[in-house]
Write an enzyme that holds these catalytic residues in place. Sequence first.
Site, PDB file in Angstrom:
ATOM      1  CG  ASP A  35       3.635 -49.267   2.304  1.00 29.42           C
ATOM      2  OD1 ASP A  35       4.733 -49.666   2.067  1.00 29.42           O
ATOM      3  OD2 ASP A  35       2.010 -49.755   1.584  1.00 29.42           O
ATOM      4  CD  GLU A  36      -0.628 -50.399   3.749  1.00 26.37           C
ATOM      5  OE1 GLU A  36      -2.068 -50.564   4.098  1.00 26.37           O
ATOM      6  OE2 GLU A  36      -0.330 -51.253   3.330  1.00 26.37           O
ATOM      7  CB  ALA A  37       5.629 -49.278   9.105  1.00 25.17           C
TER       8      ALA A  37
END
Length: 489
Positions: free
Chosen positions: A301-303
């Site tokens: 997530d949220e890279a």
Amino acid sequence: MNKAQYESLIPKPVFLEKRGGVCSLTPESKICVQAGSTWALQAAEYLAGRLRPLTGLPLPVEEAAQAFEPGCIYFTAQGAGTELGEEGYQLSTEEGCLIIRARGFAGFFYGCQTLRQLLPPAEGPWEIPGVFIEDYPRFPWRGSMLDVARSFFTVDEVKRLLDLLAAYKLNRLHLHLSDDQGWRIMIDSWPNLALHGGSGAVEGGRAGFFTKAEYQELAAYAQSRAITLVPEIDLPGHTNAALASYPELNRDGVAPGLYRGMKVGFSTLAAEKEITYKFVSDVLGELAALTPGPYLHVGGDEAHSTEDEEYRLFMGRVQDIVAELGKTLVGWDEIIQAGLRPGDLVQIWRKDTRPREAVRQGAKLIMSPCTRVYLDMKYGPETELGQDWAALIEVEDAYSWDPVSVYPDVGEEDVLGVEAPLWTETIHNLGDMEYMLFPRLLGVAEIGWSPRQGRSWEEYRLRLAAHGPRLRAAGVNFYRSGQVPWEER
Ligand code: ACM
């Protein structure tokens, strides 16, 4: 007026019929087990361990061929049909005896949980009303997640959570073991992860890490409560604690400091460096050897600091590593963009995401919509703990939705189940954890277990009201929502 116990079960059973008669537990009552059934024996010992301190009765556990006596509880696989599956059970009162039939440990264990709810929460008489129940879950994945990375929780606190999950027939605990603020599991080949990364936490949060022996202790405790642990190492973003522990993982070879803030998306592993894959392979290899469950959650997530091309390259290598370890990959819904493999599990959390695309690629879905079951979200504007970036989530909001219809173009067979995460940027102790989870988690448990047909908030809130005294008896610090007419008994 208080509801009878059998009218207040959560999750609501598939089939329940009121019968005449009653099973009364007395000083002569025994817990009897069909000879040779180790699953039944294990569940019976668990039940005895719960009921003895509650009732003050001796309740010896004995093997028995058949003979039921009034006031006894009997565990048997005889008569348990295939329709029950591994997790289903039948519970009936017959001639003053209470009989639990099941085909596996989880079924017997869930029969025990229903039995506990059929008894009064704190004071006798210890009578079980005449009933016939046949019950099995709608979804195989019914879980919660605890973020031990922002703020650490001890082995005893996690055990307490496992007991509370088990009481409502939840069967997965996802442990978010690493993030920017902390690393929480000892990895022998990279010890600084825990020794240095484990010394960090979010501002106001607690530091620490699990030794391997502690993790195994938790996994065994979970298994004894029919729960599978799902360990997560968040990759390739949310990795500042790892980057701070080993300079060689950084692009510039310089380790950043530990991070105590709440921002996301600033850290990334270096997809072009070969040592990154040695790191991932070592960490996931040790974790796979440690965890008895089939799942490895790799985050994803949220890279926001990882280029799209790098993200795809990186996640492809991670998929190879997880496959070689013989585990099932789980990832947050961002991994859809990396390309999925049949059998991967995708945890759907964002409002704008494409579950259909995941299904088309052969994945199954775990539903964690942030507007419904992110249980770190505040109940209302006045809630002191928690956040509000996704939504305010009152008890009704966490209950009145369905995993299959929450996103378009998803079918019943695409959904593996439901999971309610608790992120801990603002949650730093057991009391605060319980306050955010309870009572919303009971609704999640029912969504995961009970048939969709017939579920209604108006009916549910009355059943939930009867769980106030139960939660109180268990010492749970729960939110007394004004939406629920709590019973004071
Ligand atoms: C997430 O909430 N970042 C999965």
